[in-house]
Design a protein around this motif. Structure first.
Motif, PDB file in Angstrom:
ATOM      1  N   THR A  19      -4.245 -91.686 124.707  1.00  0.00           N
ATOM      2  CA  THR A  19      -3.417 -92.503 125.594  1.00  0.00           C
ATOM      3  C   THR A  19      -2.666 -93.517 124.744  1.00  0.00           C
ATOM      4  OG1 THR A  19      -4.991 -92.275 127.415  1.00  0.00           O
ATOM      5  CG2 THR A  19      -3.413 -94.104 127.534  1.00  0.00           C
ATOM      6  N   PHE A  20      -1.337 -93.501 124.856  1.00  0.00           N
ATOM      7  CA  PHE A  20      -0.512 -94.363 124.026  1.00  0.00           C
ATOM      8  C   PHE A  20       0.032 -95.535 124.831  1.00  0.00           C
ATOM      9  CE2 PHE A  20      -0.606 -90.623 121.409  1.00  0.00           C
ATOM     10  CZ  PHE A  20      -0.450 -91.081 120.113  1.00  0.00           C
ATOM     11  N   VAL A  21       0.208 -96.648 124.146  1.00  0.00           N
ATOM     12  CA  VAL A  21       0.864 -97.821 124.731  1.00  0.00           C
ATOM     13  C   VAL A  21       2.109 -98.120 123.902  1.00  0.00           C
ATOM     14  CG1 VAL A  21      -1.265 -98.812 125.625  1.00  0.00           C
ATOM     15  CG2 VAL A  21      -0.531 -99.405 123.325  1.00  0.00           C
ATOM     16  N   ASP A  22       3.139 -98.622 124.550  1.00  0.00           N
ATOM     17  CA  ASP A  22       4.376 -98.954 123.857  1.00  0.00           C
ATOM     18  C   ASP A  22       4.221-100.267 123.099  1.00  0.00           C
ATOM     19  OD1 ASP A  22       5.630 -96.693 124.812  1.00  0.00           O
ATOM     20  OD2 ASP A  22       6.556 -97.710 126.527  1.00  0.00           O
ATOM     21  N   LEU A  23       4.657-100.282 121.842  1.00  0.00           N
ATOM     22  CA  LEU A  23       4.650-101.505 121.050  1.00  0.00           C
ATOM     23  C   LEU A  23       6.026-102.143 120.953  1.00  0.00           C
ATOM     24  CD1 LEU A  23       2.339-100.579 118.017  1.00  0.00           C
ATOM     25  CD2 LEU A  23       1.719-101.542 120.239  1.00  0.00           C
ATOM     26  N   GLY A  24       7.069-101.385 121.264  1.00  0.00           N
ATOM     27  CA  GLY A  24       8.430-101.911 121.171  1.00  0.00           C
ATOM     28  C   GLY A  24       9.343-100.886 120.541  1.00  0.00           C
ATOM     29  N   THR A  25      10.506-101.331 120.094  1.00  0.00           N
ATOM     30  CA  THR A  25      11.476-100.443 119.475  1.00  0.00           C
ATOM     31  C   THR A  25      11.989-101.050 118.176  1.00  0.00           C
ATOM     32  OG1 THR A  25      13.342-101.424 120.677  1.00  0.00           O
ATOM     33  CG2 THR A  25      12.240 -99.519 121.700  1.00  0.00           C
ATOM     34  N   VAL A  26      12.468-100.174 117.298  1.00  0.00           N
ATOM     35  CA  VAL A  26      13.154-100.576 116.080  1.00  0.00           C
ATOM     36  C   VAL A  26      14.466 -99.811 116.024  1.00  0.00           C
ATOM     37  CG1 VAL A  26      11.000-101.059 114.844  1.00  0.00           C
ATOM     38  CG2 VAL A  26      12.006 -98.777 114.705  1.00  0.00           C
ATOM     39  N   ASN A  27      15.332-100.162 115.089  1.00  0.00           N
ATOM     40  CA  ASN A  27      16.510 -99.340 114.852  1.00  0.00           C
ATOM     41  C   ASN A  27      16.710 -99.158 113.357  1.00  0.00           C
ATOM     42  OD1 ASN A  27      17.385-101.966 114.352  1.00  0.00           O
ATOM     43  ND2 ASN A  27      19.428-101.605 115.157  1.00  0.00           N
ATOM     44  N   ALA A  28      17.419 -98.085 112.999  1.00  0.00           N
ATOM     45  CA  ALA A  28      17.614 -97.743 111.590  1.00  0.00           C
ATOM     46  C   ALA A  28      19.065 -97.337 111.371  1.00  0.00           C
ATOM     47  CB  ALA A  28      16.664 -96.624 111.181  1.00  0.00           C
ATOM     48  N   PRO A  29      19.993 -98.301 111.390  1.00  0.00           N
ATOM     49  CA  PRO A  29      21.418 -97.962 111.250  1.00  0.00           C
ATOM     50  C   PRO A  29      21.769 -97.282 109.930  1.00  0.00           C
ATOM     51  CG  PRO A  29      21.053-100.345 111.168  1.00  0.00           C
ATOM     52  CD  PRO A  29      19.787 -99.732 111.629  1.00  0.00           C
ATOM     53  N   SER A  30      20.928 -97.414 108.911  1.00  0.00           N
ATOM     54  CA  SER A  30      21.182 -96.721 107.649  1.00  0.00           C
ATOM     55  C   SER A  30      20.770 -95.255 107.703  1.00  0.00           C
ATOM     56  CB  SER A  30      20.428 -97.409 106.509  1.00  0.00           C
ATOM     57  OG  SER A  30      19.024 -97.142 106.588  1.00  0.00           O
ATOM     58  N   GLY A  31      20.044 -94.868 108.750  1.00  0.00           N
ATOM     59  CA  GLY A  31      19.545 -93.504 108.855  1.00  0.00           C
ATOM     60  C   GLY A  31      18.244 -93.267 108.112  1.00  0.00           C
ATOM     61  N   VAL A  32      17.632 -94.344 107.598  1.00  0.00           N
ATOM     62  CA  VAL A  32      16.367 -94.228 106.875  1.00  0.00           C
ATOM     63  C   VAL A  32      15.401 -95.271 107.416  1.00  0.00           C
ATOM     64  CG1 VAL A  32      15.207 -94.292 104.641  1.00  0.00           C
ATOM     65  CG2 VAL A  32      17.558 -93.424 104.797  1.00  0.00           C
TER      66      VAL A  32
END
Length: 287
Positions: free
Chosen positions: A4-17
Motif C-alpha cells: 500500500t503506497f502513500v503519496d509523498l509529493g511531486t518533483v520535476n526534472a526539466p533537464s530530463g535527468v
C-alpha cells in the motif's frame, strides 16, 4: 499481500535527468571534479546508473522533462519505535517502458545506503546549486533554537516559541531571523548561560541552506518528507529518524547497509524507479 503506497509529493526534472542522492553530500560532487549534472547526464544516457565517488552516492535516470513526477512510498514498522518508516520509495519517471524490453524483469541500477542526513530526489541540473549544511542561505535568514536543563529559565529571560517537529514539542527559539540578528540572539543566550550556569543550555543556528530547508519542510510529515525549490526545480527531501537509522542503517555502505535501486514498469506501462528497503524482521528478535 500487495504493498500500500502513500503519496509523498511531486518533483520535476526539466533537464530530463532525475537524481536520487544522499542529502549530506549533494554539494560535494562539484568539489570532486565534474558537477553532479554532468555525471548524471552520462548515466541517464545509458538508461540509468549508480554514481559514486568518495562518500558521495546517487542514482541518475532519464525522466520526462515536461510534467510533474509523482513520488510514493510504502511503509514498514521501525524497530526503534514501531512507527511507520519507508520500505519502498517509488518515483514515476513519466516515460514509456522500452518496447523491446521485458517489463516483467526489474533492471537493477545499483544500490544506495540510507544517508543519516536524509535523501534528496530532484533534477540533476537543479541540484548543482544545492547548498549544504555549511553553505550560505540565499535569503539571508536563519533559525535559532535552544534546549536543555535551563531552557525554561532562558525562555523566561529571552522569550521565543516552542517549535513543534515530528508530531512532538521541539526546542524553543525563533524562525526566519536575519543572519546578523540570529547570530546576536545565539551569542546572547550562550553568554547568559555561561555567566549564570556554565553549562546546561544548547544553542544552535540553522541557516536557511537547502539542507536545512528540506529538513524543515518535513517537520510535519509523518514520513519526514518535504518539498522545496532548488535551482528553479521542485525537489523532495526525506529525513530519516535518527533512532531508526541507528538501529537499521548505521555504518551505511561500510557496514553493507545498502539497498537495491531498480527500474520497473508500472501498471500503465511507464517506467518507475524503485528503492527497496527490506522491512525489519521482528520475529528475529525473539530467537
Amino acid at each position: 499481500m500487495p504493498e500500500t503506497f502513500v503519496d509523498l509529493g511531486t518533483v520535476n526534472a526539466p533537464s530530463g535527468v532525475l537524481v536520487l542522492g544522499m542529502a549530506g553530500w549533494i554539494d560535494y560532487w562539484r568539489e570532486l571534479g565534474q558537477p553532479l549534472s554532468e555525471r548524471a547526464r552520462t548515466a541517464a544516457s545509458s538508461g540509468g546508473a549508480h554514481l559514486r565517488e568518495w562518500l558521495c552516492e546517487a542514482v541518475a535516470v532519464p525522466a520526462a522533462a515536461d510534467r510533474s513526477l509523482k513520488v510514493r512510498a510504502s511503509t514498514s514498522l521501525s524497530p526503534f519505535d514501531e512507527e511507520p518508516t519507508i520500505a519502498t520509495l517509488e518515483i514515476s519517471l513519466g516515460l514509456p517502458w522500452p518496447g523491446a524490453a521485458d517489463r516483467s524483469v526489474p533492471v537493477r541500477l545499483g544500490d544506495l545506503p540510507v544517508d543519516r542526513c536524509g535523501m534528496v530526489i530532484g533534477d540533476a541540473v537543479g541540484l548543482d546549486t544545492w547548498t549544504g549544511m555549511d553553505g550560505d542561505p540565499a535569503d539571508g535568514l536563519a533559525d535559532v533554537f535552544y534546549w536543555g536543563l535551563y531552557a525554561d529559565d532562558a525562555h523566561a529571560q529571552f522569550g521565543g516559541e516552542r517549535i513543534a517537529r515530528y508530531g512532538a514539542d521541539g526546542p524553543q527559539g525563533w524562525l526566519d531571523l536575519p543572519l546578523t540578528e540570529a547570530a546576536a540572539r545565539a551569542a546572547e543566550l550562550t553568554a547568559w548561560c555561561d555567566r549564570l550556569h556554565g553549562k546546561g543550555l544548547m544553542v544552535s543556528i540553522d541557516k536557511h541552506t537547502d539542507f536545512h530547508r528540506f529538513r524543515r519542510a518535513g517537520w510535519h510529515h509523518p514520513l519526514r518528507a518535504g518539498a522545496i525549490e532548488v535551482g528553479g526545480c521542485r525537489v523532495l527531501g526525506i529525513e530519516w529518524d535518527q533512532g531508526d537509522h541507528s538501529m537499521r542503517h548505521r555504518g551505511q555502505r561500510d557496514a553493507s547497509q545498502v539497498y537495491p535501486v531498480t527500474l520497473e514498469a508500472n501498471e500503465a506501462g511507464e517506467m518507475v524507479m524503485r528503492w527497496t528497503i527490506p522491512p525489519h524482521d521482528f520475529d528475529d528478535e525473539d530467537e
